[in-house]
Scaffold this active site. Structure first.
Site, mmCIF file in Angstrom:
data_model
loop_
_atom_site.group_PDB
_atom_site.id
_atom_site.type_symbol
_atom_site.label_atom_id
_atom_site.label_comp_id
_atom_site.label_asym_id
_atom_site.label_seq_id
_atom_site.Cartn_x
_atom_site.Cartn_y
_atom_site.Cartn_z
ATOM 1 N N ARG A 7 -12.479 3.304 47.502
ATOM 2 C CA ARG A 7 -11.458 4.269 47.102
ATOM 3 C C ARG A 7 -12.064 5.646 46.853
ATOM 4 N NH1 ARG A 7 -7.807 -0.115 44.885
ATOM 5 N NH2 ARG A 7 -5.811 0.792 44.336
ATOM 6 N N ARG A 44 7.981 -5.493 43.250
ATOM 7 C CA ARG A 44 6.877 -6.424 42.989
ATOM 8 C C ARG A 44 6.684 -6.616 41.487
ATOM 9 N NH1 ARG A 44 1.260 -4.563 45.466
ATOM 10 N NH2 ARG A 44 1.172 -3.210 43.658
ATOM 11 N N ARG A 59 2.353 -7.409 36.405
ATOM 12 C CA ARG A 59 1.408 -6.299 36.267
ATOM 13 C C ARG A 59 2.057 -5.142 35.529
ATOM 14 N NH1 ARG A 59 -1.367 -5.098 42.049
ATOM 15 N NH2 ARG A 59 -1.776 -3.143 40.936
ATOM 16 N N LYS A 69 -1.192 -3.808 51.551
ATOM 17 C CA LYS A 69 -2.585 -4.208 51.841
ATOM 18 C C LYS A 69 -2.820 -5.687 51.510
ATOM 19 C CE LYS A 69 -4.502 -1.057 49.118
ATOM 20 N NZ LYS A 69 -3.368 -0.296 48.567
ATOM 21 N N ARG A 108 -0.488 6.446 40.257
ATOM 22 C CA ARG A 108 -1.403 5.743 41.170
ATOM 23 C C ARG A 108 -1.303 6.317 42.581
ATOM 24 N NH1 ARG A 108 0.864 0.061 40.243
ATOM 25 N NH2 ARG A 108 -0.476 -0.576 41.960
#
Ligand code: AMP
Length: 196
Positions: A89, A128, A134, A14, A146
Site C-alpha cells: 500500500r 458488507r 468490521r 480484492k 479509507r
C-alpha cells in the site's frame, strides 16, 4: 512462480476475487487486513499495535506491516505463487516486496487493479458492514477516510508497477464471475506469453 498483487480501493472486491483466483491458479492468498484482524481478535502484540490505525481507517506503519508480511510469506515455503491482497500500500512496502521476492529468485508478475466508482465502493462496503462485524466497514466517515488514504498514499503504486509494464487496470463493476473472468483473461495472456 505467479505472484499477483491485487490492487484497488476498499470495496473494490480484492478479497472476493483473490479467493476465486487462488483456487484457479493454486496460489497462496495473503490478505494483510485479514492477518491484522486475526491478530486483533486474538489480542496479540501485533493486534494491539495495529488496532487504533485500523479503527481510524489509517494505514498501519510500514515497519509493522512489512515484518508481518515477511512472516506470512516465510510460512509458505512450498507455495507455487502468491496473491497479495491489500499489500503493498506504500512505495516502501512495494520495495520490501521486491526485495523479499528477489531473495526467492522470483518477482511480482503483475499488479491487477480493480477500478470501481467511489459511490459504488461506499455502498458495497456499507453492505458488507452489515455482516462483516468490521467497525471500519460500519461508518461512512471511516469508509470515505479509507478511500481518501487509498488515493493519497496508495494509488501512487500504479506508476511503480507501470514503469516495469506490470500494471493492468480491470473494470471492477459487474457480477463477481464476470470480474473473475476479466482478471483471468489478463493472467492467462501473461502465462501464455511466458511472462509468468
Ligand atoms: P483491508 O482489509 O485490506 O481493507 O485492510 C483493513 C485495514 O488494515 C486498513 O484500513 C489498514 O488500516 C490496515 N492494513 C491492511 N493492509 C495494510 C497495509 N498493506 N499497510 C498498512 N495498513 C494496512
Amino acid at each position: 512462480m505467479i505472484n499477483l498483487v491485487l490492487f484497488g480501493p476498499p470495496g473494490a472486491g480484492k478479497g472476493t476475487q483473490a479467493e476465486r483466483l487462488k483456487e484457479k491458479y493454486e496460489l497462496v492468498h495473503i490478505s494483510t487486513g485479514d492477518v491484522f484482524r486475526f491478530n486483533i481478535k486474538n489480542k496479540t502484540d501485533l493486534g494491539k499495535q495495529a488496532q487504533s490505525y485500523i479503527d481510524g481507517g489509517k494505514l498501519v506503519p510500514d515497519v509493522v506491516t512489512i515484518a508481518m508480511l515477511k512472516d506470512e510469506v516465510e510460512k509458505n515455503k512450498n507455495a507455487k505463487g502468491f496473491i497479495f491482497d491489500g499489500f503493498p500500500r506504500t512505495t516502501a512496502q512495494a520495495a520490501a516486496l521486491d526485495e523479499l521476492l528477489a531473495k526467492k529468485n522470483t518477482t511480482v508478475s503483475a499488479m491487477l487493479a480493480l477500478e470501481v466508482d467511489d459511490n459504488i465502493l461506499v455502498e458495497r462496503v456499507l453492505e458488507r458492514g452489515k455482516t462483516s462485524g468490521r467497525k471500519d466497514d460500519a461508518n461512512e466517515h471511516i469508509i470515505r477516510k479509507r478511500i481518501t488514504v487509498y488515493y493519497e498514499e496508495t494509488a501512487i503504486l500504479k506508476s511503480y508497477y507501470q514503469k516495469d509494464d506490470k500494471y493492468f487496470g480491470v473494470d471492477g463493476e459487474g457480477s463477481v464471475p464476470e470480474i473473475t473472468q476479466r482478471l483471468g483473461q489478463v493472467i492467462d495472456k501473461f502465462v501464455a506469453t511466458g511472462r509468468m
